[in-house]
Design a protein around this motif. Structure first.
Motif, PDB file in Angstrom:
ATOM      1  N   ARG A  44     -18.469 -14.522 -13.223  1.00 50.01           N
ATOM      2  CA  ARG A  44     -19.337 -13.518 -12.593  1.00 50.01           C
ATOM      3  C   ARG A  44     -19.603 -12.429 -13.631  1.00 50.01           C
ATOM      4  N   TRP A  49     -23.795  -9.547  -8.935  1.00 55.19           N
ATOM      5  CA  TRP A  49     -24.041 -10.937  -8.603  1.00 55.19           C
ATOM      6  C   TRP A  49     -23.141 -11.378  -7.458  1.00 55.19           C
ATOM      7  N   SER A  51     -20.491 -13.560  -5.363  1.00 55.35           N
ATOM      8  CA  SER A  51     -19.326 -14.313  -5.829  1.00 55.35           C
ATOM      9  C   SER A  51     -19.455 -15.808  -5.547  1.00 55.35           C
ATOM     10  N   SER A  52     -20.417 -16.189  -4.732  1.00 54.55           N
ATOM     11  CA  SER A  52     -20.651 -17.609  -4.477  1.00 54.55           C
ATOM     12  C   SER A  52     -22.112 -17.827  -4.117  1.00 54.55           C
ATOM     13  N   ILE A  61     -18.919 -21.239  -7.420  1.00 53.65           N
ATOM     14  CA  ILE A  61     -17.975 -20.131  -7.265  1.00 53.65           C
ATOM     15  C   ILE A  61     -17.986 -19.319  -8.545  1.00 53.65           C
ATOM     16  N   ARG A  62     -18.295 -18.031  -8.424  1.00 56.78           N
ATOM     17  CA  ARG A  62     -18.268 -17.147  -9.593  1.00 56.78           C
ATOM     18  C   ARG A  62     -16.933 -16.406  -9.617  1.00 56.78           C
ATOM     19  N   LEU A  63     -16.197 -16.576 -10.700  1.00 56.82           N
ATOM     20  CA  LEU A  63     -14.872 -15.995 -10.840  1.00 56.82           C
ATOM     21  C   LEU A  63     -14.935 -14.660 -11.561  1.00 56.82           C
ATOM     22  N   PRO A  64     -14.000 -13.755 -11.264  1.00 56.99           N
ATOM     23  CA  PRO A  64     -14.048 -12.406 -11.855  1.00 56.99           C
ATOM     24  C   PRO A  64     -13.922 -12.418 -13.370  1.00 56.99           C
ATOM     25  N   TYR A  76     -11.047 -13.659 -16.832  1.00 59.31           N
ATOM     26  CA  TYR A  76     -11.688 -14.904 -16.405  1.00 59.31           C
ATOM     27  C   TYR A  76     -10.734 -16.082 -16.483  1.00 59.31           C
ATOM     28  N   TRP A  83      -7.590 -20.205  -9.436  1.00 58.73           N
ATOM     29  CA  TRP A  83      -8.408 -20.971  -8.487  1.00 58.73           C
ATOM     30  C   TRP A  83      -8.033 -22.446  -8.534  1.00 58.73           C
TER      31      TRP A  83
END
Length: 396
Positions: A44, A49, A51-52, A61-64, A76, A83
């Motif tokens: 992400r 943006w 997160s999904s 799935i957008r990860l931090p 990340y 995850w």
């Protein structure tokens, strides 16, 4: 046994798209169409943006991660590892783009629990093997990548680089990229595509008598874009109605804008930004220009071939693996604006030559590089790896 549930990992994804990212997205969609359950994990990059999201029926799935370069990478990597650990029961195999930090985090998460397959991208100074030699901790990352269950080389050049870098030969698998094969180009489809693009933004409007050349790819130094803009000063002298669109994003954007302005080409050369699907742009175009200094297996070049566009490209091994000079493209030396301009003008002026080259290029793409067949071969490999992995687990 079938690896029925896949996780695809690419740190960059839409709207940050280059060849590697677009291939992973298209792969996930086609794998799902072929009956596999697919999830795509990415970073992400901007807090605004979501997160999904869903990308053509594939969950993303957008990860931090943080903006700060070093800290952002660590955040990340931790998020990716977390995850994969938490959702271990929901997938059978992990497929990671690039031999970089994502591969390390995935290995930590799944070692001994699920098979891990990596895909190398780029060759030469812009490739993964060169990055591992130059980056901080790059050689440490390489040693961890050695432990993956398989490493895919999309080109023979990348395959050779992996061997020279010490990757176990039995783990390296040559599997070229593939692309969707669009309908054949027609004057009607060209007109419709141009109308659709003009509706997006006024700068995409083209006059009926104007021809369009396009470049698609990352805007960075190794793509030969300085030479391309330099060449365009010569092109417009012979072909004043030929425009150029540079499709993509990257670190050279500001420099290219300055070069275009200094050359007084602002009405002739347009930086369009990135598109997650360039199909409509290729339908609207009249020829494709690809002046890269070095390539592995270029998805952009494959897409232009599949679209049936006449092509001018640099005479480098990665391009020669796909097209042949005066048979399916015109190939010119690297870093030669004059010869690049001459080849572009030649195709713009010689319709018979342009059509002959375009038809051959499309035939090669259809016969050898369709996305459907490419994904089928990848899935066959995944199933073999998964079957062997499960046998080893049972024996252990």
């Amino acid at each position: 046994m079938i690896a029925a549930r896949l996780v695809c990992v690419t740190r960059r994804f839409w709207p940050l798209v280059g060849g590697a990212e677009r291939f992973m997205g298209e792969f996930a969609v086609e794998a799902q169409r072929q009956g596999r359950s697919t999830t795509l994990l990415t970073a992400r990059w901007e807090p605004s943006w979501p997160s999904s999201l869903t990308y053509r029926e594939v969950p993303v799935i957008r990860l931090p991660q943080f903006r700060a370069r070093f800290v952002g990478t660590l955040v990340y990597m931790a998020a990716l590892r977390r995850w994969l650990r938490r959702h271990q029961s929901t997938y059978d195999l992990v497929f990671v783009s690039l031999l970089k930090h994502d591969a390390v985090a995935a290995h930590w998460a799944v070692k001994g629990r699920r098979p891990l397959v990596l895909i190398a991208e780029g060759s030469g100074s812009t490739g993964d093997c060169a990055w591992q030699e130059q980056a901080v901790l790059g050689m440490w990352i390489r040693r961890i990548c050695y432990r993956a269950d398989a490493v895919i080389a999309p080109s023979r050049e990348i395959q050779e680089e992996l061997l020279q870098a010490g990757y176990p030969p039995q783990k390296i698998h040559y599997l070229p990229h593939g692309v969707k094969i669009p309908p054949e180009r027609t004057p009607e489809r060209r007109y419709q595509a141009r109308q659709s693009l003009a509706a997006l933004h006024p700068r995409f409007h083209l006059q009926p008598d104007e021809k369009l050349a396009v470049f698609v790819g990352r805007l960075h130094l190794g793509k030969g874009l300085r030479e391309l803009v330099e060449a365009w000063k010569l092109v417009v002298q012979r072909c004043p109605n030929l425009r150029l669109w540079l499709v993509g994003e990257g670190p050279m954007e500001t420099e290219l804008l300055r070069q275009i302005e200094a050359a007084k080409l602002h009405s002739r050369v347009v930086l369009t930004g990135s598109f997650d699907d360039v199909g409509e742009i290729l339908q609207a175009a009249d020829l494709f220009v690809f002046p890269s200094h070095r390539e592995g297996m270029s998805l952009a070049l494959l897409e232009a071939m599949a679209a049936g566009l006449p092509i001018v490209a640099t005479d480098i091994p990665g391009n020669r693996a796909l097209v042949q000079n005066d048979e399916s493209a015109l190939l010119v030396p690297v870093d030669s604006p004059k010869e690049l301009a001459g080849a572009v003008a030649r195709l713009a002026e010689n319709r018979e030559l342009a059509e002959r080259l375009a038809q051959r290029a499309r035939f090669v793409a259809v016969m050898h590089f369709s996305l459907e067949e490419t994904v089928r071969r990848h899935l066959e490999l995944f199933d073999q790896i998964y079957t062997q992995f499960m046998k080893n687990v049972q024996i252990g």
